[in-house]
Design a protein around this motif. Structure first.
Motif, PDB file in Angstrom:
ATOM      1  N   GLY A  81       0.891  -1.011   0.234  1.00 22.60           N
ATOM      2  CA  GLY A  81       0.033   0.155  -0.046  1.00 22.60           C
ATOM      3  C   GLY A  81       0.845   1.108   0.151  1.00 22.60           C
ATOM      4  N   ILE A  82       1.945   1.357   0.908  1.00 24.70           N
ATOM      5  CA  ILE A  82       2.796   2.334   0.857  1.00 24.70           C
ATOM      6  C   ILE A  82       3.280   2.935  -0.372  1.00 24.70           C
ATOM      7  N   SER A  83       3.918   1.626  -0.913  1.00 23.52           N
ATOM      8  CA  SER A  83       4.458   1.952  -2.327  1.00 23.52           C
ATOM      9  C   SER A  83       3.451   2.270  -3.564  1.00 23.52           C
ATOM     10  N   VAL A  84       2.369   2.063  -3.375  1.00 25.21           N
ATOM     11  CA  VAL A  84       1.081   2.424  -4.387  1.00 25.21           C
ATOM     12  C   VAL A  84       1.176   4.041  -3.888  1.00 25.21           C
ATOM     13  N   VAL A  85       0.999   4.338  -2.801  1.00 29.24           N
ATOM     14  CA  VAL A  85       0.680   5.966  -2.455  1.00 29.24           C
ATOM     15  C   VAL A  85       1.820   6.670  -3.049  1.00 29.24           C
ATOM     16  N   VAL A  86       3.247   6.411  -2.860  1.00 30.46           N
ATOM     17  CA  VAL A  86       4.110   7.065  -3.116  1.00 30.46           C
ATOM     18  C   VAL A  86       4.664   7.241  -4.574  1.00 30.46           C
ATOM     19  N   LEU A  87       4.280   5.935  -5.065  1.00 34.03           N
ATOM     20  CA  LEU A  87       4.515   5.753  -6.540  1.00 34.03           C
ATOM     21  C   LEU A  87       3.674   6.814  -7.479  1.00 34.03           C
ATOM     22  N   THR A  88       2.309   7.078  -6.916  1.00 38.07           N
ATOM     23  CA  THR A  88       1.347   7.593  -7.606  1.00 38.07           C
ATOM     24  C   THR A  88       0.977   9.012  -7.437  1.00 38.07           C
ATOM     25  N   VAL A  89       1.143   9.502  -6.033  1.00 42.18           N
ATOM     26  CA  VAL A  89       0.608  10.671  -5.556  1.00 42.18           C
ATOM     27  C   VAL A  89       1.177  11.618  -6.560  1.00 42.18           C
ATOM     28  N   ALA A  90       2.337  11.992  -6.737  1.00 45.69           N
ATOM     29  CA  ALA A  90       2.814  13.067  -7.343  1.00 45.69           C
ATOM     30  C   ALA A  90       2.404  12.824  -8.691  1.00 45.69           C
ATOM     31  N   VAL A  91       2.210  11.944  -9.607  1.00 50.62           N
ATOM     32  CA  VAL A  91       1.576  12.228 -10.704  1.00 50.62           C
ATOM     33  C   VAL A  91       0.128  12.392 -10.793  1.00 50.62           C
ATOM     34  N   MET A  92      -0.575  11.980  -9.654  1.00 54.45           N
ATOM     35  CA  MET A  92      -2.125  11.935  -9.762  1.00 54.45           C
ATOM     36  C   MET A  92      -2.701  13.348  -9.253  1.00 54.45           C
ATOM     37  N   LEU A  93      -2.010  14.088  -8.399  1.00 53.08           N
ATOM     38  CA  LEU A  93      -2.210  15.173  -7.800  1.00 53.08           C
ATOM     39  C   LEU A  93      -2.575  16.364  -8.652  1.00 53.08           C
ATOM     40  N   PRO A  94      -1.868  16.611  -9.665  1.00 48.16           N
ATOM     41  CA  PRO A  94      -2.006  17.778 -10.427  1.00 48.16           C
ATOM     42  C   PRO A  94      -3.615  17.277 -11.389  1.00 48.16           C
ATOM     43  N   MET A  95      -3.628  15.946 -11.834  1.00 48.35           N
ATOM     44  CA  MET A  95      -5.043  15.581 -12.264  1.00 48.35           C
ATOM     45  C   MET A  95      -6.335  15.804 -11.256  1.00 48.35           C
ATOM     46  N   VAL A  96      -5.755  15.492 -10.250  1.00 44.02           N
ATOM     47  CA  VAL A  96      -7.021  15.506  -9.032  1.00 44.02           C
ATOM     48  C   VAL A  96      -7.485  16.975  -8.941  1.00 44.02           C
ATOM     49  N   GLN A  97      -6.361  17.764  -8.652  1.00 45.07           N
ATOM     50  CA  GLN A  97      -6.543  19.134  -8.360  1.00 45.07           C
ATOM     51  C   GLN A  97      -7.416  20.030  -9.472  1.00 45.07           C
ATOM     52  N   GLN A  98      -6.812  19.537 -10.906  1.00 47.88           N
ATOM     53  CA  GLN A  98      -7.644  19.919 -12.073  1.00 47.88           C
ATOM     54  C   GLN A  98      -9.058  19.906 -12.029  1.00 47.88           C
ATOM     55  N   ALA A  99      -9.413  18.386 -11.628  1.00 50.86           N
ATOM     56  CA  ALA A  99     -10.817  18.075 -11.586  1.00 50.86           C
ATOM     57  C   ALA A  99     -11.602  18.458 -10.471  1.00 50.86           C
ATOM     58  N   GLY A 100     -10.989  19.363  -9.652  1.00 54.18           N
ATOM     59  CA  GLY A 100     -11.661  19.914  -8.499  1.00 54.18           C
ATOM     60  C   GLY A 100     -12.078  19.146  -7.363  1.00 54.18           C
ATOM     61  N   ILE A 101     -11.387  17.974  -7.099  1.00 58.27           N
ATOM     62  CA  ILE A 101     -11.366  17.039  -6.100  1.00 58.27           C
ATOM     63  C   ILE A 101     -10.649  17.557  -4.863  1.00 58.27           C
ATOM     64  N   ASP A 102     -11.193  17.632  -3.708  1.00 63.92           N
ATOM     65  CA  ASP A 102     -10.515  18.163  -2.506  1.00 63.92           C
ATOM     66  C   ASP A 102      -9.359  17.043  -2.049  1.00 63.92           C
ATOM     67  N   LEU A 103      -8.338  17.574  -1.819  1.00 59.11           N
ATOM     68  CA  LEU A 103      -7.258  16.822  -1.457  1.00 59.11           C
ATOM     69  C   LEU A 103      -7.294  15.819  -0.341  1.00 59.11           C
ATOM     70  N   LEU A 104      -8.183  16.566   0.671  1.00 61.27           N
ATOM     71  CA  LEU A 104      -8.216  15.962   1.931  1.00 61.27           C
ATOM     72  C   LEU A 104      -9.065  14.458   1.755  1.00 61.27           C
ATOM     73  N   TRP A 105     -10.267  14.851   0.954  1.00 60.73           N
ATOM     74  CA  TRP A 105     -11.183  13.727   0.852  1.00 60.73           C
ATOM     75  C   TRP A 105     -10.497  12.869  -0.215  1.00 60.73           C
ATOM     76  N   PHE A 106      -9.568  13.180  -1.228  1.00 65.99           N
ATOM     77  CA  PHE A 106      -8.820  12.223  -2.128  1.00 65.99           C
ATOM     78  C   PHE A 106      -7.994  11.354  -1.248  1.00 65.99           C
ATOM     79  N   GLY A 107      -7.415  11.829  -0.127  1.00 67.61           N
ATOM     80  CA  GLY A 107      -6.528  11.224   0.877  1.00 67.61           C
ATOM     81  C   GLY A 107      -7.252   9.724   1.396  1.00 67.61           C
ATOM     82  N   ILE A 108      -8.386  10.338   1.910  1.00 71.42           N
ATOM     83  CA  ILE A 108      -9.216   9.179   2.541  1.00 71.42           C
ATOM     84  C   ILE A 108      -9.562   8.056   1.303  1.00 71.42           C
TER      85      ILE A 108
END
Length: 435
Positions: free
Chosen positions: A340-367
């Motif tokens: 699980g930890i590897s999945v998070v650290v591998l993907t967060v940097a790439v996913m966050l710009p897309m998530v922010q562009q889609a207007g998704i709250d980063l706090l909600w996205f963490g859960i």
């Protein structure tokens, strides 16, 4: 080389490295170095040194080894076994009876462990032999443990939430608060499914229950729960009440766990050394992964991959729901091969710009991402909880996976519910921030 072409080359490279057994952390470093060299950047050593220092000196990461140590202390002392003895007398009247001990014990232990594997291993050692001796269905005993063991990832203090908070620069305290209601939701869903199953499969429950437990005996059993419940209230209450930071609460939690273990007479020099060494090994493993992930994130920034991926996703015109569906499939597939930890650290940097562009709250996205990773922990072939329970039971891993399937679906239902009702995640952090 174009960023998108380079990203494909790097993706294939890391899959090949992982396939031949290279450590996750070293695979991350190797792929980052390869990407920099392919782009003509000759400052690989300097960039690695800079990124490693930045990844390993964040103050918020101090909480990580402390929470791991607290869980290790509980894992090696009598405090964990007191959970079973304290809960059992109260659950005999529910449909499913002692199967609920798996769910509630995992929920409670998760609140002081923070680790999915430690939760499943500790509770499984106590409950599985007793459930088998009393004639409960093997498949349901294994399934409730596999599903409920994943609660260690979500119910605060969660190690993976700390990792996400550092990577996404989201308040760890607010993430802990946000994980409370979704954690209770999962416990409710697991217990609800267990009750429905028990009502439909009465022949797979013990034919003769033990004698009725008196109210006096039930109240006496509660005393065994008081130490560990007091520790939970002390650690989480200090965070939620704003009295301490997560790092300070972690240090107090370790102190409290050691004091309680000493008071119950189960703290020996051997268990102390074992807990310390276990915490060091786990912390070093996670630290190496974080260093590698930070270096890869820095390299991808130089290569322009996150920006190119974000622009590509933008051209697809995906709605937030469609984006989350694609990400859910991606995370579950990755979780079939990585922890699980590897999945998070591998993907967060790439996913966050897309998530922010889609207007998704980063706090909600963490859960959300933790819930999806929970699903992957009970997905073969490399669902980590499956390995833990296989080692405890000696069952085939596919047997364990089939037993865990209903709880996989319950977690999926929880994801749907927090999408429909995001207040399940955001209500507590918003309310406590306004105070």
């Amino acid at each position: 080389m174009e960023p998108m072409t380079l990203s494909i080359v790097l993706a294939i490279s890391i899959l090949l490295m992982l396939a031949v057994g290279v450590w996750v952390s070293l695979a991350l470093v190797g792929v980052a170095a390869l990407g920099l060299m392919l782009s003509g950047n000759e400052q690989v050593g300097l960039l690695f040194g800079t990124s490693s220092w930045g990844a390993s000196t964040a103050w918020s990461l101090t909480a990580l080894p402390m929470f791991i140590w607290m869980g290790e202390v509980l894992f090696r002392t009598r405090l964990s076994s007191d959970l079973f003895a304290g809960l059992s007398p109260w659950l005999g009247g529910l449909p499913g009876k002692l199967l609920h001990v798996n769910v509630l014990s995992c929920g409670i232990f998760a609140a002081v462990s923070g680790s999915s594997a430690a939760t499943a291993a500790t509770i499984g050692r106590m409950t599985l032999p007793e459930l088998k001796a009393q004639g409960y269905s093997d498949r349901m005993a294994v399934g409730t443990l596999a599903g409920s063991g994943t609660l260690g990832l979500l119910i605060p203090p969660s190690i993976i939430l700390i990792v996400y908070g550092v990577a996404a620069e989201v308040s760890i305290g607010r993430l802990f608060i946000a994980g409370a209601l979704p954690g209770l939701l999962l416990v409710t869903l697991f217990m609800g499914y267990t009750m429905v199953w028990a009502l439909m499969n009465k022949d797979e429950l013990p034919k003769h229950s033990k004698e009725q437990v008196s109210l006096k005996a039930k109240i006496a059993a509660l005393r065994k729960l008081l130490p560990i419940m007091g520790l939970i209230g002390f650690v989480l209450g200090s965070i939620y009440g704003g009295f301490t930071t997560p790092t300070e609460a972690a240090a107090l939690g370790v102190f409290g766990a050691l004091v309680l273990a000493a008071m119950t007479g189960s703290l020996s020099m051997e268990s102390f050394k074992g807990s310390l060494l276990g915490a060091v090994k786990s912390s070093c493993m996670i630290g190496l992964i974080l260093v590698g992930a930070h270096f890869l994130t820095l390299a991808m920034g130089f290569l322009g991959i996150p920006r190119a991926l974000t622009e590509w996703i933008g051209t697809l015109g995906l709605s937030p729901l469609e984006l989350l569906i694609y990400l859910t499939v991606l995370f579950v597939v990755l979780g079939c091969f990585l922890d699980g930890i590897s999945v998070v650290v591998l993907t967060v940097a790439v996913m966050l710009p897309m998530v922010q562009q889609a207007g998704i709250d980063l706090l909600w996205f963490g859960i959300y991402i933790v819930l999806v990773v929970e699903m992957s922990q009970i997905t073969p072939p490399v669902g980590f909880n499956l390995f833990v329970i296989q080692a405890l039971t000696g069952k085939n891993i596919l047997y364990v996976a089939r037993a865990a399937l209903p709880f996989f679906l319950m977690i999926l239902l929880a994801i749907v519910l927090i999408y429909w009702f995001p207040e399940i995640v955001t209500y507590l952090p918003t309310t406590m921030t306004q105070r």
